[in-house]
Design an enzyme around this catalytic site. Structure first.
Site, PDB file in Angstrom:
ATOM      1  N   ARG A   1       0.852  -1.192   0.000  1.00 12.50           N
ATOM      2  CA  ARG A   1       0.000   0.000   0.000  1.00 12.50           C
ATOM      3  C   ARG A   1       0.888   1.242   0.000  1.00 12.50           C
ATOM      4  NH1 ARG A   1      -1.488   1.726   4.648  1.00 12.50           N
ATOM      5  NH2 ARG A   1      -2.174  -0.288   5.461  1.00 12.50           N
TER       6      ARG A   1
ATOM      7  N   TYR B   1     -16.511  16.580 -15.481  1.00 12.91           N
ATOM      8  CA  TYR B   1     -16.935  15.179 -15.454  1.00 12.91           C
ATOM      9  C   TYR B   1     -18.024  14.983 -14.387  1.00 12.91           C
ATOM     10  CZ  TYR B   1     -16.439  10.129 -14.788  1.00 12.91           C
ATOM     11  OH  TYR B   1     -16.674   8.784 -14.673  1.00 12.91           O
TER      12      TYR B   1
ATOM     13  N   ASP C   1      -7.855  18.615 -14.602  1.00 17.78           N
ATOM     14  CA  ASP C   1      -8.120  17.231 -14.976  1.00 17.78           C
ATOM     15  C   ASP C   1      -7.775  17.115 -16.458  1.00 17.78           C
ATOM     16  OD1 ASP C   1      -9.236  14.840 -15.871  1.00 17.78           O
ATOM     17  OD2 ASP C   1     -10.916  14.928 -14.455  1.00 17.78           O
TER      18      ASP C   1
ATOM     19  N   LYS D   1      -8.587   6.083 -19.266  1.00 15.85           N
ATOM     20  CA  LYS D   1      -8.966   6.585 -20.588  1.00 15.85           C
ATOM     21  C   LYS D   1      -7.765   6.521 -21.544  1.00 15.85           C
ATOM     22  CE  LYS D   1     -12.654   7.265 -18.172  1.00 15.85           C
ATOM     23  NZ  LYS D   1     -12.991   8.530 -17.554  1.00 15.85           N
TER      24      LYS D   1
HETATM   25  C1  LIG Z   1     -13.434   8.955 -16.308  1.00 13.95           C
HETATM   26  C2  LIG Z   1     -13.085  10.306 -15.813  1.00 13.95           C
HETATM   27  C3  LIG Z   1     -12.843  10.543 -14.459  1.00 13.95           C
HETATM   28  C4  LIG Z   1     -13.005   9.470 -13.402  1.00 13.95           C
HETATM   29  O1  LIG Z   1     -12.050   8.460 -13.551  1.00 13.95           O
HETATM   30  P1  LIG Z   1     -12.307   6.929 -13.138  1.00 13.95           P
HETATM   31  O2  LIG Z   1     -11.033   6.277 -13.543  1.00 13.95           O
HETATM   32  O3  LIG Z   1     -13.508   6.449 -13.875  1.00 13.95           O
HETATM   33  O4  LIG Z   1     -12.529   6.923 -11.656  1.00 13.95           O
HETATM   34  C5  LIG Z   1     -12.484  11.825 -14.081  1.00 13.95           C
HETATM   35  N1  LIG Z   1     -12.383  12.821 -14.977  1.00 13.95           N
HETATM   36  C6  LIG Z   1     -12.616  12.632 -16.286  1.00 13.95           C
HETATM   37  C7  LIG Z   1     -12.485  13.777 -17.234  1.00 13.95           C
HETATM   38  C8  LIG Z   1     -12.973  11.371 -16.752  1.00 13.95           C
HETATM   39  O5  LIG Z   1     -13.226  11.207 -18.052  1.00 13.95           O
END
Ligand SMILES: *Cc1c(COP(=O)(O)O)cnc(C)c1O
Length: 384
Positions: A50, A102, A174, A199
């Site tokens: 961890r 998001y 982000d 992604k």
């Molecule tokens: C998918 C996404 C998230 C969240 O990520 P997870 O891996 O699904 O927890 C946050 N911000 C954006 C822009 C995303 O596309």
């Protein structure tokens, strides 16, 4: 390593020298929870997984190099990374949030963290005057995405960062939609970058993960403490999958962008399409800024078909190659209906989206096949 090599080289080599124990060219999946100590407290830098794991270290080092950051931390999901970063904000402090972030981020802020005494308000990050007015003395953090989801609006990271810093606030970007191949927010003045590595970074729709990158050493120490204390860490197999995906990030992004540009142009000319959101289109309101701030315009496109929600639902169920699914950034093309899928959780909020909107995550297939697929589905969507 960061100073010596270019992006494409870093994706393959940063943090990933041949394994010192065996010479293995690929970073091993260190599938272990604990590490032997030769005397009490004497070890090779790892005590418990961890706290740290060598496969995770390789991923954290590589991601930091790709964002040009001094420090990188990997998490079990994008949301886990965002939740951990928000723990830098104390009760009574305020977070200024972009008005089409998001949906899961908005849900975490609005329905979880608000209960712990944090306050949030939203603003159009593309409107700098509105941002300036919305900053408060107690604003600790500005949270933005660019291009945004699902409307692909573009915000000026450098200008927002300057405004925020003038007000004593830090800025988190982000960067999931752009990826560091297209845009590096820290170099533009942001303090933190977060990713859903699920992604584009992973890129193959086979893993869920997240990351925080920063140059702020004090914040990083606190975040590293939180990563271990809270414990939302990724396992070694998941770290390895993201590392494997990163190796082709530059190649994939080039094709994602080229395909998306062709599809956006096709949609913009299509008689059944009312409007297209894509910063790569010269007529798009974000085009000039995106051209300055990004290397290319990304693989996400959204559009509204004439006929509203009923037609949108027929189009998203009428494609064969584009799979009807949430998520984005994989090699395969996806189509979705934000109002009832990714953005259903914000339906009754300021973030509600047009029920006629369709979002595409354009994959790396042949553009002609993707365009033929959309042409067929749009034909099917047309009223009889
Ligand atoms: C998918 C996404 C998230 C969240 O990520 P997870 O891996 O699904 O927890 C946050 N911000 C954006 C822009 C995303 O596309």
């Amino acid at each position: 390593m960061e100073d010596e090599y270019r992006f494409e080289t870093l994706t393959i080599h940063a943090g990933q020298p041949p394994d010192p124990a065996t010479g293995a060219v690929m970073t091993p999946i260190y599938q272990t929870s604990t590490y032997v100590q030769t005397d009490v407290g004497v070890h090779k830098g790892y005590e418990y997984s961890r706290t740290g794991n060598p496969t995770r270290t390789a991923l954290e080092t590589c991601l930091a190099a790709l964002e040009g950051a001094d420090f990188g931390l990997a998490f079990a999901s994008g949301m886990a990374a965002i939740d951990t970063l928000l723990r830098l904000v104390s009760p009574g402090q305020h977070v200024l949030v972009g008005d089409d972030v998001y949906g899961g981020t908005y849900r975490l802020f609005d329905r979880v963290l608000r209960d712990y005494g944090l306050s949030f308000s939203t603003v159009d990050m593309a409107d700098l005057e509105a941002v300036s007015r919305a900053l408060r003395p107690e604003t600790r953090l500005v949270w933005l995405e660019t291009p945004t989801n699902p409307l692909l609006k573009v915000a000026d990271i450098a200008a927002v960062s300057e405004l925020a810093h003038d007000h004593g606030a830090q800025v988190a970007v982000d960067n999931t939609f752009a990826s560091p191949f297209l845009q590096q927010p820290l170099a533009l003045g942001a303090d933190f970058v977060v990713h859903s590595t699920t992604k584009y970074l992973g890129g193959h729709s086979d893993v869920v993960g997240g990351a925080i990158l920063t140059d702020d050493g004090d914040a990083c120490q606190r975040l590293k403490f939180l990563q271990n204390a809270v414990g939302a860490v990724p396992g070694p197999m998941d770290c390895w999958l993201v590392l494997r995906g990163l190796k082709t990030l530059a190649l994939r992004m080039e094709r994602h962008c080229a395909n998306a540009r062709r599809i956006a142009a096709f949609l913009a000319d299509h008689p059944a399409v009312e409007r297209v959101h894509y910063p790569g289109l010269p007529a798009d309101p974000g085009h000039a800024l995106a051209a300055r701030q990004m290397r290319d315009f990304g693989g996400m496109v959204s559009f509204v078909a004439k006929g509203g929600e009923a037609v949108a639902r027929r189009v998203v169920t009428g494609t064969r190659l584009f799979a009807l699914a949430e998520s984005l950034g994989g090699v395969e093309s996806l189509i979705e209906h934000p109002a009832s899928m990714t953005h259903a959780s914000v339906a009754d909020s300021a973030l509600a989206v047009d029920p006629g909107l369709i979002r595409l995550s354009v994959g790396v297939e042949h553009a002609d096949d993707l365009i033929a697929d959309l042409a067929r589905a749009l034909g099917r969507g047309a009223p009889e």
